[in-house]
Design an enzyme around this catalytic site. Structure first.
Site, short mmCIF file in Angstrom:
data_model
loop_
_atom_site.label_atom_id
_atom_site.label_comp_id
_atom_site.label_asym_id
_atom_site.label_seq_id
_atom_site.Cartn_x
_atom_site.Cartn_y
_atom_site.Cartn_z
N HIS A 75 0.83 -1.22 0.00
CA HIS A 75 0.00 0.00 0.00
C HIS A 75 0.86 1.27 0.00
CE1 HIS A 75 -3.93 -2.02 0.89
NE2 HIS A 75 -3.14 -2.92 1.43
N ASN A 149 -10.40 -2.67 2.53
CA ASN A 149 -10.10 -2.67 1.10
C ASN A 149 -11.38 -2.44 0.31
OD1 ASN A 149 -7.32 -3.15 1.22
ND2 ASN A 149 -7.55 -5.38 1.08
N HIS A 340 -3.92 1.08 12.08
CA HIS A 340 -3.66 -0.19 12.76
C HIS A 340 -4.99 -0.82 13.13
CE1 HIS A 340 -1.98 -3.29 15.04
NE2 HIS A 340 -1.43 -2.65 16.04
#
Ligand code: HDD
Length: 699
Positions: A75, A149, A340
Site C-alpha cells: 500500500h 479494502n 492499525h
C-alpha cells in the site's frame, strides 16, 4: 463551494497548532538564525574550496540527505483526505457502546487514505489491483481505525502466509519487474498452489480492480469483527462503505493508457473534487450476526476469504461519511498517517479470524521502523483528539514534555495519576477459549470454490467477458506454461465454462469438468450492473470544438452537465478560443493534445458545418470519438457533428433522422427536436455501454 464550517472540528483545531506557513517570514536555519544567502556556499575565495564551518550549507544538505523514509511495504502508493462521520440515529446502541456509532449529535473527524497494494510510491494509480480504504476515526473515546479494502475478501486465510503472498505479487526479485502488476509468473505460481486465493482472484480479475474513482468504490472491513454493547454482549459484524455515486469502473485498455497519460489519475480526481466542493461521500453499513448464529452459515465467519451474502444478512445503514478537506502537506499527513487494526474503541472488538490476528501484530511493528520509533502516535495526523495520558516515556522523537516525577503505576507522588478507572475504559470481550496449541486450519475453512462460483454466477454477461479477458491477459503474460495450466485447472473448480474460455485464450488444453463443482446460486448485490445509475456527479465530459461551432448548443450542453455536477471541458486543436458560428468567441479549456479521451467519461461533438469539417480532418479529434466508443463511453453528436462517427469507423450505430435518438449510448440529434441534453445526461449516468462491437473500432 467548500463548506468552511465542515472544517472546524476538534481534529482541525488540533492540527492548526502544527500548521506553519511562510507568510511574512524570513529564511532561517533550523536554529532560527536568519540567513542572508542560501544560493552560494561559503568558500575560500570565489573559486576556492567550500568551508566545513558553513553551518547553513551543512544543515541544508544534511536535512535533504535524510528526507526519505521507507515506503510502506504494501500500500505504498496512496492519497488521503479529511472529513467527518455522523451516525443517522441511536439504533446501533443495542449492539455497541461506541459513541461515534450511536450518538447522532456527534460528528467524528476522520482521515481516509486510499491506496493501491503492489506498486511503489511513485507507481501509476490505475493498475489492476486491490484498493486500500483505511479510515481513522478520531473519536472522543480514542482512535478507531477501519483498515479495509475495496474488495470484501482476501487472498489468504492465515496471516502467516502474508509475506509469501506479498513476495509473490511484488516485482520479481532478480529484475524488479514488473512494477505494480499482477500479470507475472510468481503471483500466479503462488495462486495456483494456494487454492484459497481463488475467490479473491475472481474479484481481482473483475472490474472492481479498476475503479473509476475512489468516490465510486465500495469499502469493506473484510474480517468479521465484534460489536460489544454496554452490558458486554457481543454481536458479529461486517463493515461496509457504500459510495453515494455508485460503484463504477473503467475499461482495462483504458486504465493501461491512463497509467501513461495521467499516472496520478485517481489521486487527482480525489483532490480536484474536494477543491471543487464535490465532496466524496459514503454510507457506513453493517451486517450483524447474533453470536448464537455463529455456525448458521455454510462457511466460517472467521474465514476472511468469505462474504456474508447481502441477501442472507442485509446491510443495515448506520451513518454517513463525507470527505471535505485535502491535506496541506502530503508527507506530513498522507505519508506519515499510521493505521492499525488494533486501534479500537470501547464497543468494538476482534474475533479469532487468523488473518486479523496476524494484522493485530503487523501494523505497529511495521510502523516502528517506517516512522522511526515508538512516538509516531504523537505526529499531528496520528494524534487522537481524546486526551492521552500514560507512563510511556522517552524514545526517538519524543515531543511531549511530561512534567510528572512519577512515570510508573502505582504511584502516590502524582496523586495516583493517571488513574486506572473502570468507567469508560476498554474492556476486552470475555470469550471463553479452550484448546490445545496446534498448527492446523479448521475444516470449516476448506471450501475454496463455493463463493468464487457465487461471484461468477452473479456477474452480468459483460462482467463475465471482462473477467475472462483479464485472466487471459494475466496468464498470457506468464512465461511458464505450468503456471497457466495450474491456474486453469483450478478454475475448473469454479466454473467449467470459465476455465475453458480462459484455457482457449492462453494456449492451454481445456480441463475436464470437475465432478460436483459449481452450483447455481447467485447474489445480485455482487454485480456492478446493479449499482445505482442516477447521478452524473464528478463525470468529466470532453466537448470537441473548432471554428464555426454552434455556440448555443455548447452553452446548453454545458449548463445541463454542470447542473448535474459533471465537469464539461472544451477541447480544441489549440488553446485560447475558437470563433463560433454566430461570430462570438468560445473559450477553450485545454488543447486536445494535452489530454486524451481516456481522461473523460464522455465525448461530445456539437454541430456547425465548419466545426465538423475541421474536426473530421483532425485525426486526434477523430481518435477521441473512436476511443470513447471502444471504452463504452457515451458519445453525443449534433447535426454535422454526427459525421465524425463514420470517420471514426463506427458503423453499427443508428443515428437520428430528425430529433434525438440514443443507440448503444450514442446520442444524436438532427434539427431542433427532442431533449438532447437530457438524453446525454441519462447516457452518462448509465456510465458505460458495453452493448457495442468494440473490437471493430480501431483506437
Ligand atoms: Fe494490510 C497496510 C488493508 C492484510 C500488513 N493494509 C495496509 C493498508 C491497508 C491494508 C488499507 C494501508 C494503510 C494505509 O493507508 O496506510 N491488509 C489490509 C486488508 C487486509 C490486510 C483489508 C486483509 C483483510 N495486512 C494484511 C495482513 C498483514 C498486513 C494479513 C500482515 C500479517 N498491511 C500490513 C502492513 C501495512 C499494511 C505491512 C503496510 C504499511 C502499514 O501496514 O502501515 O503492516
Amino acid at each position: 463551494m467548500p463548506d468552511p464550517t465542515a472544517r472546524d472540528d476538534a481534529k482541525q483545531r488540533q492540527l492548526d497548532r502544527h500548521r506553519i506557513g511562510p507568510e511574512g517570514a524570513n529564511l532561517t536555519t533550523d536554529q532560527g538564525v536568519q540567513v542572508d544567502d542560501t544560493d552560494n556556499s561559503l568558500s575560500v575565495g570565489e573559486r576556492g574550496p567550500t568551508l566545513l564551518e558553513d553551518f547553513h550549507f551543512r544543515e541544508k544538505i544534511t536535512h535533504f540527505d535524510h528526507e526519505r523514509i521507507p515506503e510502506r511495504v504494501v500500500h505504498a502508493r496512496g492519497a488521503g483526505a479529511y472529513g467527518h462521520f455522523q451516525p443517522y440515529d441511536a439504533s446501533l446502541a443495542e449492539f455497541t457502546a461506541a459513541r461515534f456509532l450511536t450518538d447522532p449529535s456527534v460528528s467524528t473527524p476522520v482521515f481516509v487514505r486510499f491506496s493501491t497494494v503492489a506498486g511503489s510510491r511513485g507507481s501509476a494509480d490505475t493498475v489492476r489491483d486491490v484498493r486500500g480504504f483505511a479510515t481513522k476515526f478520531y473519536t472522543d473515546q480514542g482512535n478507531f481505525d477501519l483498515v479495509g479494502n475495496n474488495m470484501p475478501v482476501f487472498f489468504i486465510q492465515d496471516g502467516i502466509k502474508f509475506p509469501d503472498f506479498v513476495h509473490a505479487v511484488k516485482p520479481e526479485p532478480d529484475s524488479e519487474i514488473p512494477q505494480a502488476q499482477s500479470a507475472h509468473d510468481t503471483l500466479w505460481d503462488f495462486v495456483r498452489l494456494q487454492p484459497e486465493t481463488t475467490h479473491m482472484m475472481m474479484w481481482l480479475m473483475s472490474d472492481r480492480a479498476l475503479p473509476r474513482s475512489y468516490a465510486m468504490m465500495q469499502g469493506f472491513g473484510v474480517h468479521t469483527f465484534r460489536l460489544v454493547n454496554a452490558e458486554g454482549r457481543g454481536t458479529f459484524v461486517k463493515f461496509h462503505w457504500k459510495p453515494k455515486l455508485g460503484t463504477h469502473s473503467m475499461d482495462w485498455d483504458e486504465t493501461q493508457k491512463v497509467a501513461g497519460k495521467d499516472p496520478d489519475f485517481n489521486r487527482r480526481v480525489l483532490w480536484d473534487s474536494i477543491e471543487a466542493g464535490l465532496y466524496p461521500e459514503w454510507e457506513l453499513g453493517v451486517q450483524l450476526v447474533p453470536e448464537e448464529d455463529e455456525h448458521a452459515f455454510d462457511f466460517d465467519l472467521l474465514d476472511p476469504t468469505k462474504i456474508i451474502p447481502e441477501e442472507q444478512v442485509p446491510v443495515r445503514p448506520v451513518g454517513r461519511m463525507v470527505l471535505d478537506r485535502n491535506p496541506d502537506n502530503f508527507f506530513a499527513e498522507t505519508e506519515q498517517v499510521a493505521f492499525h487494526t488494533a486501534n479500537v474503541v470501547p464497543g468494538i472488538d476482534f474475533t479469532n479470524d487468523p488473518l486479523l490476528q496476524a494484522r493485530l501484530f503487523s501494523y505497529l511493528d511495521t510502523q516502528l521502523i517506517r516512522l522511526g520509533g515508538p512516538n509516531f502516535t504523537q505526529l499531528p495526523v496520528n494524534r487522537p483528539v481524546a486526551p492521552v495520558r500514560n507512563h510511556h516515556r522517552d524514545g526517538y522523537h519524543q515531543s511531549d514534555i511530561h512534567t510528572a516525577k512519577s512515570a510508573y503505576h502505582k504511584n502516590a507522588l502524582s496523586g495516583g495519576c493517571p488513574a486506572v478507572v473502570s468507567e469508560g475504559a476498554f474492556k476486552h470481550y470475555q470469550e471463553r477459549i479452550d484448546g490445545n496449541a496446534i498448527r492446523k486450519r479448521s475444516a470449516s475453512f476448506a471450501d475454496h470454490y463455493g463463493q468464487a462460483t457465487l461471484f461468477w454466477n452473479s456477474m452480468a454477461d459483460w462482467e463475465k467477458e471482462h473477467i475472462v479477458a483479464a485472466f487471459r491477459f494475466e496468464l498470457g503474460k506468464c512465461t511458464d506454461m505450468g503456471v497457466r495450466e495450474g491456474v486453469v485447472a483450478n478454475l475448473a473448480n469454479v466454473d467449467h465454462g470459465l476455465a475453458t474460455q480462459v484455457a482457449e485464450g492462453v494456449g492451454v488444453t481445456p480441463p475436464d469438468p470437475v465432478p460436483g463443482a459449481g452450483h447455481d446460486r447467485s447474489s445480485p448485490a455482487l454485480s456492478q450492473a446493479n449499482a445505482p445509475r442516477d447521478s452524473i456527479e464528478g463525470r468529466k465530459v470532453a466537448v470537441l470544438v473548432a471554428d464555426g461551432v454552434d455556440s448555443g448548443a455548447v452553452a446548453a450542453i454545458g449548463d445541463a452537465l454542470v447542473d448535474g455536477g459533471a465537469i464539461p471541458e472544451l477541447l480544441a486543436a489549440k488553446d485560447g478560443y475558437v470563433q463560433a458560428d454566430d461570430g462570438g468567441r468560445v473559450e477553450v479549456t485545454r488543447a486536445l493534445s494535452t489530454m486524451s479521451s481516456v481522461l473523460y467519461d464522455a465525448v461530445v461533438v456539437p454541430g456547425g458545418a465548419r466545426n465538423a469539417q475541421a474536426l473530421k480532418a483532425d485525426g486526434l479529434a477523430v481518435h477521441y470519438v473512436a476511443e470513447a466508443y471502444k471504452h463504452g463511453k457515451p458519445i453525443g453528436l449534433l447535426d454535422a457533428g454526427i459525421e465524425l462517427l463514420n470517420r471514426a469507423g463506427i458503423t453499427e450505430v443508428r443515428t437520428a433522422e430528425s430529433g434525438t435518438l440514443t443507440d448503444r449510448g450514442v446520442v444524436t440529434r438532427r434539427g431542433a427536436g427532442g431533449d438532447f441534453a437530457g438524453a446525454l445526461v441519462e447516457a452518462l449516468a448509465a456510465h458505460r455501454h458495453w452493448n457495442r462491437d468494440r473490437d471493430a473500432v480501431v483506437a
